[in-house]
Scaffold this active site. Sequence first.
Site, PDB file in Angstrom:
ATOM      1  N   LYS A 120       0.835  -1.212   0.000  1.00  0.00           N
ATOM      2  CA  LYS A 120       0.000   0.000   0.000  1.00  0.00           C
ATOM      3  C   LYS A 120       0.866   1.257   0.000  1.00  0.00           C
ATOM      4  CE  LYS A 120      -2.064   1.524   3.750  1.00  0.00           C
ATOM      5  NZ  LYS A 120      -1.649   2.963   3.838  1.00  0.00           N
ATOM      6  N   ASP A 138      -6.498   1.065   0.996  1.00  0.00           N
ATOM      7  CA  ASP A 138      -6.512   1.131   2.457  1.00  0.00           C
ATOM      8  C   ASP A 138      -7.901   0.727   2.937  1.00  0.00           C
ATOM      9  OD1 ASP A 138      -8.146   3.270   1.838  1.00  0.00           O
ATOM     10  OD2 ASP A 138      -7.029   4.735   3.028  1.00  0.00           O
TER      11      ASP A 138
END
Length: 210
Positions: A120, A138
């Site tokens: 991420k 997320d």
Amino acid sequence: MSPEEVESLYARLAAANPEPRSELEYRDPFTLLVAVVLSAQATDAGVNKATGPLFAVAATPQAMLDLGEECLAERIRTIGLYRTKARNVIALSRLLIEHHDGQVPSEREALEALPGVGRKTANVVLNIAFGQPTIAVDTHVFRLANRTGLAPGKTVEDVERKLLAVTPSHWMQHAHHWLILHGRHVCKARKPDCLSCCLDDLCAFASGPS
């Protein structure tokens, strides 16, 4: 969602926010990388309160090393997991100097080899700092993708793969910002603001959540 609905979804998000930006404050690829590492399990607002004073004295890998782990930890102690994050930031700063001439690499493999940098974080840096068509998933993006039916999946990897597959190329550059910001401010976890949502008629959740 059908391709037409996906196109409409992004068009509406773009109309509502034509120039989306990260809510993290940064100056360059290095400060962006540090801010994103610090933002894990923390709010952007909380990170910004700490990084403003921090970047005033340590905005390069060498300056971060000179600051030292203990001093860094003290400066970010208001952020969750601050000791582990301080250790990672010092370690990644050292590796950037030793292996990348003090520069943040623009390759995923090199980024993910840095302490505290997962997929991420790498996606955020690749997209914002280097303009690469990545989508960082997320908790906000994961929730939004599943609620709306845009890219349902049981894991972050599933959702990311599906988002990359369904998102038209002309929306890809800003897609993750639009999705993150909409998930954070409108499609909230506990009380989604469906009445003011520009995606209401496209959204599976608005039609009746399970």
